[in-house]
Design a protein around this motif. Structure first.
Motif, PDB file in Angstrom:
ATOM      1  N   TYR A  16      43.260  37.632  40.962  1.00  0.00           N
ATOM      2  CA  TYR A  16      43.790  38.957  41.315  1.00  0.00           C
ATOM      3  C   TYR A  16      42.664  39.889  41.770  1.00  0.00           C
ATOM      4  N   ARG A  17      43.082  40.992  42.401  1.00  0.00           N
ATOM      5  CA  ARG A  17      42.099  42.017  42.775  1.00  0.00           C
ATOM      6  C   ARG A  17      41.353  42.496  41.532  1.00  0.00           C
ATOM      7  N   SER A  18      40.044  42.539  41.651  1.00  0.00           N
ATOM      8  CA  SER A  18      39.233  42.842  40.476  1.00  0.00           C
ATOM      9  C   SER A  18      37.853  43.331  40.898  1.00  0.00           C
ATOM     10  N   PRO A  19      37.293  44.282  40.147  1.00  0.00           N
ATOM     11  CA  PRO A  19      35.891  44.658  40.386  1.00  0.00           C
ATOM     12  C   PRO A  19      34.926  43.578  39.898  1.00  0.00           C
ATOM     13  N   MET A  20      35.429  42.539  39.216  1.00  0.00           N
ATOM     14  CA  MET A  20      34.640  41.366  38.808  1.00  0.00           C
ATOM     15  C   MET A  20      33.575  41.682  37.753  1.00  0.00           C
ATOM     16  N   ALA A  21      33.818  42.704  36.932  1.00  0.00           N
ATOM     17  CA  ALA A  21      32.887  42.946  35.821  1.00  0.00           C
ATOM     18  C   ALA A  21      32.908  41.749  34.879  1.00  0.00           C
ATOM     19  N   ASP A  22      34.083  41.126  34.732  1.00  0.00           N
ATOM     20  CA  ASP A  22      34.220  39.889  33.947  1.00  0.00           C
ATOM     21  C   ASP A  22      34.807  38.795  34.842  1.00  0.00           C
ATOM     22  N   PHE A  23      34.373  38.791  36.104  1.00  0.00           N
ATOM     23  CA  PHE A  23      34.753  37.763  37.081  1.00  0.00           C
ATOM     24  C   PHE A  23      36.259  37.492  37.109  1.00  0.00           C
ATOM     25  N   GLY A  24      37.020  38.583  37.178  1.00  0.00           N
ATOM     26  CA  GLY A  24      38.458  38.446  37.372  1.00  0.00           C
ATOM     27  C   GLY A  24      39.284  38.688  36.121  1.00  0.00           C
ATOM     28  N   TYR A  25      38.658  38.604  34.956  1.00  0.00           N
ATOM     29  CA  TYR A  25      39.386  38.916  33.715  1.00  0.00           C
ATOM     30  C   TYR A  25      39.470  40.433  33.509  1.00  0.00           C
ATOM     31  N   ASP A  26      39.085  41.177  34.530  1.00  0.00           N
ATOM     32  CA  ASP A  26      39.280  42.626  34.591  1.00  0.00           C
ATOM     33  C   ASP A  26      40.152  42.868  35.833  1.00  0.00           C
ATOM     34  N   VAL A  27      41.457  42.926  35.629  1.00  0.00           N
ATOM     35  CA  VAL A  27      42.406  42.932  36.739  1.00  0.00           C
ATOM     36  C   VAL A  27      42.697  44.364  37.192  1.00  0.00           C
ATOM     37  N   ALA A  28      42.520  44.620  38.488  1.00  0.00           N
ATOM     38  CA  ALA A  28      42.799  45.959  39.021  1.00  0.00           C
ATOM     39  C   ALA A  28      44.143  46.009  39.748  1.00  0.00           C
ATOM     40  N   ASP A  29      44.678  44.845  40.102  1.00  0.00           N
ATOM     41  CA  ASP A  29      46.021  44.792  40.712  1.00  0.00           C
ATOM     42  C   ASP A  29      46.605  43.424  40.385  1.00  0.00           C
ATOM     43  N   HIS A  30      47.643  43.441  39.539  1.00  0.00           N
ATOM     44  CA  HIS A  30      48.201  42.172  39.059  1.00  0.00           C
ATOM     45  C   HIS A  30      48.980  41.413  40.117  1.00  0.00           C
ATOM     46  N   THR A  31      49.316  42.072  41.213  1.00  0.00           N
ATOM     47  CA  THR A  31      50.226  41.426  42.157  1.00  0.00           C
ATOM     48  C   THR A  31      49.591  41.255  43.541  1.00  0.00           C
ATOM     49  N   ASP A  32      48.267  41.213  43.567  1.00  0.00           N
ATOM     50  CA  ASP A  32      47.607  40.901  44.830  1.00  0.00           C
ATOM     51  C   ASP A  32      46.375  40.047  44.560  1.00  0.00           C
ATOM     52  N   VAL A  33      45.961  39.343  45.601  1.00  0.00           N
ATOM     53  CA  VAL A  33      44.821  38.434  45.491  1.00  0.00           C
ATOM     54  C   VAL A  33      43.552  39.177  45.913  1.00  0.00           C
ATOM     55  N   ASP A  34      42.451  38.941  45.216  1.00  0.00           N
ATOM     56  CA  ASP A  34      41.196  39.578  45.612  1.00  0.00           C
ATOM     57  C   ASP A  34      40.720  38.990  46.933  1.00  0.00           C
ATOM     58  N   PRO A  35      40.238  39.872  47.842  1.00  0.00           N
ATOM     59  CA  PRO A  35      39.787  39.359  49.149  1.00  0.00           C
ATOM     60  C   PRO A  35      38.707  38.278  49.038  1.00  0.00           C
ATOM     61  N   VAL A  36      37.929  38.278  47.977  1.00  0.00           N
ATOM     62  CA  VAL A  36      36.897  37.244  47.864  1.00  0.00           C
ATOM     63  C   VAL A  36      37.530  35.851  47.762  1.00  0.00           C
ATOM     64  N   PHE A  37      38.767  35.802  47.262  1.00  0.00           N
ATOM     65  CA  PHE A  37      39.463  34.517  47.131  1.00  0.00           C
ATOM     66  C   PHE A  37      40.411  34.235  48.288  1.00  0.00           C
ATOM     67  N   GLY A  38      40.786  35.289  49.034  1.00  0.00           N
ATOM     68  CA  GLY A  38      41.728  35.088  50.139  1.00  0.00           C
ATOM     69  C   GLY A  38      42.843  36.116  50.074  1.00  0.00           C
ATOM     70  N   THR A  39      44.043  35.669  50.425  1.00  0.00           N
ATOM     71  CA  THR A  39      45.180  36.582  50.499  1.00  0.00           C
ATOM     72  C   THR A  39      46.349  36.013  49.696  1.00  0.00           C
ATOM     73  N   LEU A  40      47.346  36.876  49.532  1.00  0.00           N
ATOM     74  CA  LEU A  40      48.568  36.432  48.878  1.00  0.00           C
ATOM     75  C   LEU A  40      49.202  35.271  49.664  1.00  0.00           C
ATOM     76  N   ASP A  41      49.103  35.342  50.993  1.00  0.00           N
ATOM     77  CA  ASP A  41      49.623  34.235  51.820  1.00  0.00           C
ATOM     78  C   ASP A  41      48.902  32.921  51.513  1.00  0.00           C
ATOM     79  N   ASP A  42      47.588  33.027  51.324  1.00  0.00           N
ATOM     80  CA  ASP A  42      46.829  31.813  50.968  1.00  0.00           C
ATOM     81  C   ASP A  42      47.350  31.223  49.661  1.00  0.00           C
ATOM     82  N   LEU A  43      47.623  32.115  48.710  1.00  0.00           N
ATOM     83  CA  LEU A  43      48.099  31.640  47.410  1.00  0.00           C
ATOM     84  C   LEU A  43      49.488  31.010  47.549  1.00  0.00           C
TER      85      LEU A  43
END
Ligand code: TEU
Length: 512
Positions: free
Chosen positions: A54-81
């Motif tokens: 999910y979208r995250s500032p990555m303080a804990d590499f994703g276990y700090d979620v800033a948007d539960h319903t979107d994919v972080d751009p570093v991983f791709g897009t919701l379409d990719d998922l």
């Protein structure tokens, strides 16, 4: 009624940052996972669990979620998922996501609103308190990565609770709006066809409303007593109801970081709470047959309800990989894998263990994790040569040791490799009702050998695992055939000679 799929499944954990990079930024991405579905299908796993994407500032590499319903751009897009899920499903592989239940990022709009003022409608979505008597934190709780579990918010003059980093404020699950919002997150993904979730530190969501001080004798340990709260079980029943309202046996496997199987059992409820609960005991068990036997016995004794099916783990993204824990011995790693994949329960395999990877040696200047867990998160080598199949030759963490000989392509070409052992173990499970679903019963064996039988009405297997370095004779009255030996020694499907070699495990079936 047939058993739900997850009872006979092998689940493969992917840490997406470290799996495979296709865009050259040195960080794994969802396209990288899609690219390696062949590997997963060939290996024979039934499901994958993705650590947070999910979208995250990555303080804990994703276990700090800033948007539960979107994919972080570093991983791709919701379409990719969505594409990954569709492609995995087409191969018969189910997909679980990580659901970070206890906290969000401090940048999540919910927390931003909560911290905006004491009268914010979302103030009570997190856990805010005035200072203790001396003006310090409200209680003595410690955060998992050090320091107080409370941070001071100057503008609003209160403290907020975070059992992990200050960037991971704890949600207030006693607020029904939070419960509803977090259920909605589940529904969002269930509607999209996700097969289930791994629920991050889900035992922490129910808190004693009095937030009492941690007793001094527990102060430096995990908050065991304080974390095992009756209120959590009420919440888990609500969560279960959301999953069970969908067709297809959606599954929730909970991370419940408590000491023993006896602590875990209540988290299954009477089949109305978590479907599966990780048992991390083997992660903490020394290399000793008697100690391993004690762990499995404790699980058997504790999980007495039909619905309480064990979930076994040797490695994950938080712990030193098991081959490293066993002193780097591949023979021991093979023996341990043979046990993992023949115990009664659902095994979880951490990406890279099928390659026999050890933790990377990470020099101080390259350490990035606040919890010191970089070593087990080293990138997966897919090929030999620079870059090992990654689009960038310089990934975010150093390669694991021997990456040039332990890449997936090299091991796939070697039928004697540990990778082939995993594949054969997975196949054997598929074809053996006893290994998939049978009872577990310890059998007598000389010291240093863990011995057990798995059985259904129609199928029987015996597993012998010799933790010592010397061969041991194990006399049996019956005749047995070798289904598989962890070191590949001797021809399989031969009559068993009655001796199990040092650091070897064998799976036997009755002759005739
Ligand atoms: O981990 C929970 C947890 O308490 C630990 O496994 C912790 O990481 C370990 O004790 C430190 O050595 C889960 C996730 O698996 C972990 O990656 C997250 O950092 C944590 O929750 C917070 O979300």
């Amino acid at each position: 009624m047939t058993d739900p799929w997850w009872r006979s499944a092998v689940v493969y954990q992917i840490y997406p940052r470290s799996f495979a990079d296709t865009d050259g930024d040195g960080i794994g991405d969802i396209k990288g996972i899609r690219r390696h579905l062949d590997h997963l299908e060939w290996l024979g796993v039934d499901a994958v669990w993705l650590s947070p994407v999910y979208r995250s500032p990555m303080a804990d590499f994703g276990y700090d979620v800033a948007d539960h319903t979107d994919v972080d751009p570093v991983f791709g897009t919701l379409d990719d998922l969505d594409a990954l899920v569709a492609e995995a499903h087409a191969r018969g592989i189910r997909v679980l996501l990580d659901w970070v239940s206890n906290h969000t990022s401090d940048r999540h709009p919910w927390f931003v609103a909560s911290r905006a003022g004491r009268s914010s409608p979302k103030r009570d979505w997190y856990i805010w308190r005035d200072g203790g008597p001396g003006g310090g934190p409200p209680n003595n709780w410690r955060a998992a990565f050090g320091g107080s579990a409370w941070s001071w918010d100057e503008p609003t003059g209160q403290w907020y609770l975070h059992l992990f980093l200050p960037q991971q404020p704890d949600l207030n699950w006693s607020n029904p709006e939070v419960v509803e919002a977090m259920h909605d997150v589940l529904r969002f993904w269930l509607d999209r066809g996700i097969d289930g979730f791994r629920a991050d530190v889900v035992h922490l969501i129910g808190k004693d409303p009095a937030l009492p001080d941690q007793p001094p004798h527990l102060a430096e340990r995990d908050l065991v007593g304080l974390n095992d709260q009756p209120g959590t079980h009420v919440l888990l029943r609500g969560i279960r109801a959301v999953l069970d309202s969908y067709p297809g046996d959606r599954v929730m496997v909970g991370e419940v970081n408590l000491e023993t199987a006896a602590h875990l059992a209540p988290y299954y409820g009477v089949g109305d709470e978590l479907h599966l609960v990780f048992d991390f005991s083997l992660l903490r068990t020394p290399w000793d047959a008697a100690a391993w036997a004690a762990v499995v016995r404790a699980s058997q004794a504790a999980l007495v309800h039909d619905a309480a099916w064990p979930a076994w783990v040797l490695s994950n993204h938080d712990q030193v990989r098991h081959r490293s824990r066993y002193g780097g011995s591949e023979a021991r790693a093979r023996l341990a894998a043979t046990i993992l994949l023949t115990l009664r329960g659902t095994p979880f395999v951490y990406a890279g263990e099928e390659l026999g990877l050890e933790d990377a040696i990470v020099p101080d200047e390259r350490r990035v994790d606040p919890g010191g867990r970089d070593g087990c998160r080293a990138p997966i080598p897919w090929e030999t040569g620079p870059g090992h199949g990654w689009a960038s030759p310089a990934p975010w963490l150093p390669w694991p040791p021997d990456a040039d000989r332990r890449d997936a392509a090299t091991l796939a070409n070697d039928p004697t490799s540990i990778l082939h052992l995993y594949r054969r173990l997975l196949r054997l499970r598929r074809t053996s009702p006893a290994l998939r679903a049978g009872s577990w019963c310890e059998i007598e064996a000389p010291p240093g050998v863990l011995a057990y039988e798995r059985a259904t009405d129609t199928d029987r297997r015996v597993v012998l695992a010799n933790f010592g370095d010397e061969p041991v004779a194990v006399p049996f009255a019956e005749r047995w055939i070798v289904d598989l030996a962890s070191d590949g020694a001797g021809a399989d499907h031969e009559s068993w000679a009655g001796v199990v070699d040092g650091r070897q495990a064998v799976i036997l079936r009755p002759a005739g």
